[in-house]
Design a protein around this motif. Structure first.
Motif, PDB file in Angstrom:
ATOM      1  N   GLY A 275       0.759  -1.245   0.000  1.00 35.94           N
ATOM      2  CA  GLY A 275       0.000   0.000   0.000  1.00 35.94           C
ATOM      3  C   GLY A 275       0.786   1.289   0.000  1.00 35.94           C
ATOM      4  O   GLY A 275       0.456   2.209   0.747  1.00 35.94           O
ATOM      5  N   ASN A 384     -13.024   4.225   9.422  1.00 32.46           N
ATOM      6  CA  ASN A 384     -13.118   4.724   8.060  1.00 32.46           C
ATOM      7  C   ASN A 384     -14.172   5.815   8.018  1.00 32.46           C
ATOM      8  O   ASN A 384     -15.118   5.806   8.810  1.00 32.46           O
ATOM      9  CB  ASN A 384     -13.468   3.603   7.084  1.00 32.46           C
ATOM     10  CG  ASN A 384     -12.393   2.541   7.026  1.00 32.46           C
ATOM     11  OD1 ASN A 384     -11.412   2.678   6.325  1.00 32.46           O
ATOM     12  ND2 ASN A 384     -12.578   1.465   7.799  1.00 32.46           N
ATOM     13  N   SER A 389     -10.792   7.069   2.507  1.00 30.55           N
ATOM     14  CA  SER A 389     -10.212   5.739   2.714  1.00 30.55           C
ATOM     15  C   SER A 389      -9.811   5.123   1.378  1.00 30.55           C
ATOM     16  O   SER A 389     -10.579   5.151   0.412  1.00 30.55           O
ATOM     17  CB  SER A 389     -11.207   4.815   3.418  1.00 30.55           C
ATOM     18  OG  SER A 389     -11.424   5.223   4.750  1.00 30.55           O
ATOM     19  N   THR A 390      -8.590   4.572   1.320  1.00 27.88           N
ATOM     20  CA  THR A 390      -8.118   3.834   0.154  1.00 27.88           C
ATOM     21  C   THR A 390      -7.626   2.476   0.616  1.00 27.88           C
ATOM     22  O   THR A 390      -6.781   2.374   1.506  1.00 27.88           O
ATOM     23  CB  THR A 390      -6.973   4.576  -0.557  1.00 27.88           C
ATOM     24  OG1 THR A 390      -7.432   5.853  -1.005  1.00 27.88           O
ATOM     25  CG2 THR A 390      -6.478   3.779  -1.751  1.00 27.88           C
ATOM     26  N   LEU A 391      -8.146   1.426   0.027  1.00 27.03           N
ATOM     27  CA  LEU A 391      -7.785   0.061   0.380  1.00 27.03           C
ATOM     28  C   LEU A 391      -6.821  -0.477  -0.667  1.00 27.03           C
ATOM     29  O   LEU A 391      -7.099  -0.411  -1.867  1.00 27.03           O
ATOM     30  CB  LEU A 391      -9.040  -0.801   0.445  1.00 27.03           C
ATOM     31  CG  LEU A 391      -8.919  -2.223   0.990  1.00 27.03           C
ATOM     32  CD1 LEU A 391      -8.483  -2.205   2.451  1.00 27.03           C
ATOM     33  CD2 LEU A 391     -10.243  -2.955   0.831  1.00 27.03           C
ATOM     34  N   SER A 392      -5.675  -0.996  -0.223  1.00 26.87           N
ATOM     35  CA  SER A 392      -4.689  -1.588  -1.134  1.00 26.87           C
ATOM     36  C   SER A 392      -4.572  -3.071  -0.849  1.00 26.87           C
ATOM     37  O   SER A 392      -4.342  -3.469   0.302  1.00 26.87           O
ATOM     38  CB  SER A 392      -3.324  -0.912  -0.970  1.00 26.87           C
ATOM     39  OG  SER A 392      -3.330   0.394  -1.491  1.00 26.87           O
ATOM     40  N   PRO A 433     -13.592   2.187  -1.586  1.00 26.74           N
ATOM     41  CA  PRO A 433     -14.104   0.916  -1.077  1.00 26.74           C
ATOM     42  C   PRO A 433     -15.567   1.050  -0.695  1.00 26.74           C
ATOM     43  O   PRO A 433     -16.106   2.168  -0.645  1.00 26.74           O
ATOM     44  CB  PRO A 433     -13.220   0.652   0.141  1.00 26.74           C
ATOM     45  CG  PRO A 433     -12.768   2.005   0.583  1.00 26.74           C
ATOM     46  CD  PRO A 433     -12.641   2.822  -0.663  1.00 26.74           C
ATOM     47  N   LEU A 445     -14.044  -1.648   7.833  1.00 22.47           N
ATOM     48  CA  LEU A 445     -13.900  -2.432   6.617  1.00 22.47           C
ATOM     49  C   LEU A 445     -13.308  -3.787   6.985  1.00 22.47           C
ATOM     50  O   LEU A 445     -12.276  -3.863   7.657  1.00 22.47           O
ATOM     51  CB  LEU A 445     -12.978  -1.728   5.616  1.00 22.47           C
ATOM     52  CG  LEU A 445     -13.576  -0.587   4.799  1.00 22.47           C
ATOM     53  CD1 LEU A 445     -12.480   0.151   4.044  1.00 22.47           C
ATOM     54  CD2 LEU A 445     -14.636  -1.102   3.826  1.00 22.47           C
ATOM     55  N   SER A 458      -3.492  -3.131   3.141  1.00 25.42           N
ATOM     56  CA  SER A 458      -3.396  -1.978   4.036  1.00 25.42           C
ATOM     57  C   SER A 458      -4.501  -0.996   3.680  1.00 25.42           C
ATOM     58  O   SER A 458      -5.097  -1.069   2.605  1.00 25.42           O
ATOM     59  CB  SER A 458      -2.025  -1.300   3.940  1.00 25.42           C
ATOM     60  OG  SER A 458      -1.855  -0.668   2.684  1.00 25.42           O
ATOM     61  N   ARG A 459      -4.743  -0.071   4.612  1.00 28.51           N
ATOM     62  CA  ARG A 459      -5.733   0.973   4.397  1.00 28.51           C
ATOM     63  C   ARG A 459      -5.092   2.335   4.677  1.00 28.51           C
ATOM     64  O   ARG A 459      -4.507   2.548   5.724  1.00 28.51           O
ATOM     65  CB  ARG A 459      -6.919   0.766   5.345  1.00 28.51           C
ATOM     66  CG  ARG A 459      -8.141   1.684   5.149  1.00 28.51           C
ATOM     67  CD  ARG A 459      -7.953   3.141   5.617  1.00 28.51           C
ATOM     68  NE  ARG A 459      -7.269   3.249   6.892  1.00 28.51           N
ATOM     69  CZ  ARG A 459      -7.864   3.368   8.058  1.00 28.51           C
ATOM     70  NH1 ARG A 459      -9.163   3.414   8.121  1.00 28.51           N
ATOM     71  NH2 ARG A 459      -7.143   3.473   9.185  1.00 28.51           N
TER      72      ARG A 459
END
Length: 497
Positions: A275, A384, A389-392, A433, A445, A458-459
């Protein structure tokens, strides 16, 4: 038969009657040869500890606690966070603990609960979850402040107590103020050794030996007091001689903001650091080889389109007992990715972490990404927001399918679920997400592996302010919400063998 032998047999028989000597058995009730897989059952108790969030009067800290629903977890239990006692005698601490009012109490699995604290007086928290609240219980602590050393977003998972921790990426640089927070949840004192390793080996200091952490208390230790001079890159090893503690490093920089540096995954020959944001302006890799052999690792960036080797940073040589670092610059080149470390030849265990910087000039902010374990069966990140929020997710080997569930909000909303496919050898960057419909408050999440190869995740949570790209990153290791429980039955026949 002599009297001694008769006494011994009597003792063994008594123990057998009390404990019920166990023999492993398969699903059909027949004796097992030890090769069958034990059934997995939900854990019944989980402990988490949250460090003191900040020494700044400007700090605003939010907490989000969440437990995913688990089948077979029972119907009765509790989940609550209690403040750690400060500046009290042992007797007073026991009384204070007995009468303490919970800061947060979760009401039902599947629905998160939130709370807030302001200023520098927010205490460390000790959390316990039992029954249906225990499997996968997750608590996120997020602190923001816009001025002073370390300004920005400082976020961390509240962690379980343990006895051994590795922190590559720590520092005693003149512009850094790194503290190791040691929190003891138990009724007896813990004794802790803190070891520092620089580019030339161990940084010796007797101050780090036998640090006493009293029951139900938290101790912050400034790393610069443990070193003989300033070191830009250090690896810290926390070893608990007696008892157990939770440990986390709070790093504050006078110019580059700061964040929490969590413990890295255990030493291994291959590591995944998931991430790295696509707009990272600087990425520094810090690694350490704790064994007796030097390590040579291959560095690869796993991007959205495949796996590449960064030009000029193909490998990193890590001498035994010494910390090595590599400044990778803007390695992502505008495309989010993850770092994969593998042995060039012989596999030698290492620990590693990344320091990631976003922004430019006076508007820079940093976060840390330690090497982590796979998502496994299930992993959760609790705090979140509607935006940011970005989820990898990265599948370094085979392709994989995962299910991502957004919980209800702390103040309302309905869960939402979406399934994603992560192609082998790529990182999937999910900018948007799932978000609960009708969301009010914060939400959790949860990532569950459906099929395929291993997935790491990761977030990133972004909370920009005044042009500063304030952010924090939390990895997503397996929540260990279940344990293997072998079937057993009473078998007194073993006494005759």
């Amino acid at each position: 038969m002599n009297r001694t032998t008769q006494s011994l047999i009597a003792v063994v028989v008594a123990l057998g009657a009390v404990t019920g000597f166990a023999a492993f058995s398969g699903p059909d009730g027949t004796a097992d040869d030890g090769t069958r897989t034990a059934a997995r059952q939900p854990v019944e108790r989980t402990s988490l500890l949250c460090p003191v969030p900040s020494a700044s009067d400007l700090a605003e800290t939010s907490y989000t606690a969440f437990t995913p629903k688990s089948s077979g977890a029972g119907s009765k239990g509790t989940a609550e966070l209690l403040p750690v006692s400060r500046a009290l005698t042992d007797a007073a601490k026991q009384e204070d603990k007995k009468n303490a009012k919970p800061f947060l109490t979760q009401k039902a699995p599947g629905t998160p609960v939130g709370g807030e604290k302001s200023g520098a007086e927010a205490p460390a928290l000790i959390g316990t979850a039992t029954g249906p609240f225990a499997p996968g219980w997750s608590v996120q602590q997020t602190t923001t402040y816009a001025a002073g050393s370390g300004r920005g977003v400082q976020g961390t998972h509240c962690t379980a107590p343990d006895t051994d921790f590795w922190f590559p990426g720590a520092s005693t640089d003149k512009e850094r103020s790194d503290y190791i927070h040691l929190t003891n949840p138990d009724d007896s004192a813990a004794v802790v050794d803190v070891e520092l390793f620089g580019p030339n080996g161990e940084v010796t200091s007797p101050v780090g030996d036998s640090i006493q952490v009293q029951p139900h208390s938290s101790v912050p230790v400034l790393l610069s007091t443990l070193a003989d001079k300033a070191y830009t890159n250090l690896t810290m090893h926390v070893v608990v001689r007696s008892g157990r503690v939770a440990a986390a490093v709070q790093s504050s920089d006078e110019k580059l903001g700061g964040d929490w540096l969590p413990a890295a995954a255990d030493p291994a020959g291959s590591l995944v650091l998931p991430g790295i944001p696509k707009d990272a302006t600087s990425v520094r890799l810090v690694a350490y080889a704790p064994g007796s052999d030097d390590a040579d690792v291959k560095i690869q960036l796993v991007s959205a389109t495949g796996t590449i080797t960064p030009a000029g940073h193909e490998t990193l040589h890590v001498k035994s007992g010494m910390t090595a670092a590599a400044d990778l610059g803007d390695v992502t080149k505008g495309e989010a990715g993850s770092l994969l470390l593998t042995p060039t030849e012989k596999a030698v265990p290492v620990v590693a972490a990344l320091r990631v910087t976003r922004g430019k000039g006076a508007k820079q902010e940093t976060a840390f990404i330690p090497a982590t374990s796979p998502v496994g069966t299930r992993a959760t990140v609790a705090d979140n927001r509607a935006k940011g929020s970005t989820l990898s997710l990265v599948a370094p080997g085979k392709s994989a399918k995962v299910k991502v569930t957004a919980s209800a909000g702390t103040e309302g909303g309905s869960p939402a679920t979406k399934t994603y496919t992560v192609k082998g050898g790529t990182t999937l960057d999910i900018k948007d997400p799932p978000v609960p419909s009708g969301l009010k408050g914060a939400y959790a999440l949860t990532v569950e592996q459906v099929s395929g190869g291993e997935v790491y995740g990761s977030r990133m949570l972004e909370l920009p302010e005044d042009g500063i790209p304030m952010f924090t990153v939390q990895t997503l290791p397996d929540d260990r919400g279940s344990v293997a429980v072998p079937e057993a039955e009473r078998d007194l026949a073993v006494l005759q063998k």
